[in-house]
Design an enzyme around this catalytic site. Sequence first.
Site, PDB file in Angstrom:
ATOM      1  N   SER A 276     118.666 -25.567  22.249  1.00 55.30           N
ATOM      2  CA  SER A 276     118.937 -27.008  22.247  1.00 55.30           C
ATOM      3  C   SER A 276     120.272 -27.249  22.926  1.00 55.30           C
ATOM      4  CB  SER A 276     118.985 -27.512  20.806  1.00 55.30           C
ATOM      5  OG  SER A 276     119.737 -28.704  20.725  1.00 55.30           O
ATOM      6  N   LYS A 282     119.317 -23.953  17.201  1.00 58.85           N
ATOM      7  CA  LYS A 282     117.897 -24.145  17.516  1.00 58.85           C
ATOM      8  C   LYS A 282     117.318 -23.031  18.387  1.00 58.85           C
ATOM      9  CE  LYS A 282     115.551 -27.085  16.590  1.00 58.85           C
ATOM     10  NZ  LYS A 282     115.378 -28.397  17.191  1.00 58.85           N
ATOM     11  N   GLU A 289     104.664 -25.944  23.037  1.00 59.86           N
ATOM     12  CA  GLU A 289     104.575 -27.409  23.128  1.00 59.86           C
ATOM     13  C   GLU A 289     104.059 -27.830  24.502  1.00 59.86           C
ATOM     14  OE1 GLU A 289     108.275 -29.310  21.597  1.00 59.86           O
ATOM     15  OE2 GLU A 289     108.608 -27.307  20.806  1.00 59.86           O
TER      16      GLU A 289
END
Length: 463
Positions: A276, A282, A289
Amino acid sequence: MTLWSGRISTSMDATLWDLSESYSFDHVLYHHDIMGSKAHARGLEHAGILSAAEANDLCGVLDDIEAEFDRGVFVRVGSDEDVHTAIERRATELLGALGAKMHTGRSRNDQIATTLRLFTRDAIGDVIKAIFSLVNALVALGDANEEAYLPGYTHLQRAQPVLLSHHLNAHAWALLRDVERLGDARRRCNVSPLGAGALAGTSLDLDPQVPATILGFEGTFANSLDAVSDRDFVAETLFDIALLGVHLSRMGEELVLWTSAEFAFATLADEFSTGSSMLPQKKNSDVAELARGKSGRLVGNLTGLLVTLKGLPLSYNRDLQEDKEPLFDSLRQVMLVLASMAGAYGALHFHIDTAQRAANDQALVAIDIAEDLVREGVPFRQAHEEVGRLVGEAATSGRSLRDVVLDHGQYSRFAPLFEDGASLRRRSSPGGSGPLARDEQRRRLDERVRALKSAHEDEGYIG
Ligand code: ARG
């Protein structure tokens, strides 16, 4: 100079040019277009329209032009509307009058149909190869964790334990159906439209079978109108890719769940993870995705083409030029997803302990107690009701199902069912999720892979 300067004298308005040119995206067809043109040259030779020397010269120059494209030095000039005009213009530059003969008895309408069929035929082969690599990665992950199991879900509620290999193979079976479907689409793609001309054939003595044989098509068109207006092979390919994309999307969604802290069944390797820009902790599953997200445009490309085709009168209409970008896009995107998902599964760390702990949830033993009661002669509905009462008691009293079962002396004989893995071992029916059914499924899977691979090798799809 345009191809129709004999008929229309003024130059084209710039806005129409921008609207109608397709070289900017169809130049990628050059290899297959040149293949088609060389076969057409041999057809002209066979009909006595070109001498053998002329056909040889023309094919030689087409090879030179292909080499220019390969080396990235082919120069488009302003009037090259599409890949066909660009190649013909260059051939005429290099050969003079002979180049100007190459379009004899042919229209861009049967030309593009031929080119696109040749292109799609190869592209499907590439997709099939990429699917096999992903199937390999799934099967290998199951093999590497042969004894591992996890909860199987319905309604995303824990239902029954399943071997990890059983779970991964479920995706493999779906992917193998995609291979079958693509192979099927490829067969219908493999019919030559060359010789249909603009729409009605030609008065010249051209035999469509001559180029069709050279190009390795399984047959030739039966109806010239159909030949130039048929884009079913593109629609079918887009459907097959869209459904493949839906399968990849479901796999992506599952990886997103598995790699969440809530499930924690798996961790993606660092090289298949993203971070991130703001949150230092993260580790994101963008690969999964995007596998999920790309399915939207794959379905969109199919939908777009079907809407383009709907309502077109016979035969060729310029609308058909809109077939290419959706096809190119779907092929490119699905290849990206297939390759990255194969890599991600290949390097996935599966957390056996966490997954098995979840699968050892005592509630999952309920069906085993009911099935043992059935073995003892209790009708299934009654057994279901009886065990349902025990589960209800466990839920309201906050105790485990095992404790409730042991509390009721008449059920204590079921205690061994609560041993870790006991329920899984009982899932032994053919195609079931347990170790006793594993080898048979694996044999069938290997057999299907072998059969599909050899079918595609026979047809020259797989290198
Ligand atoms: N670029 C065109 C296409 O992709 C080629 C065929 C053009 N034919 C025509 N009659 N304008 O469909």
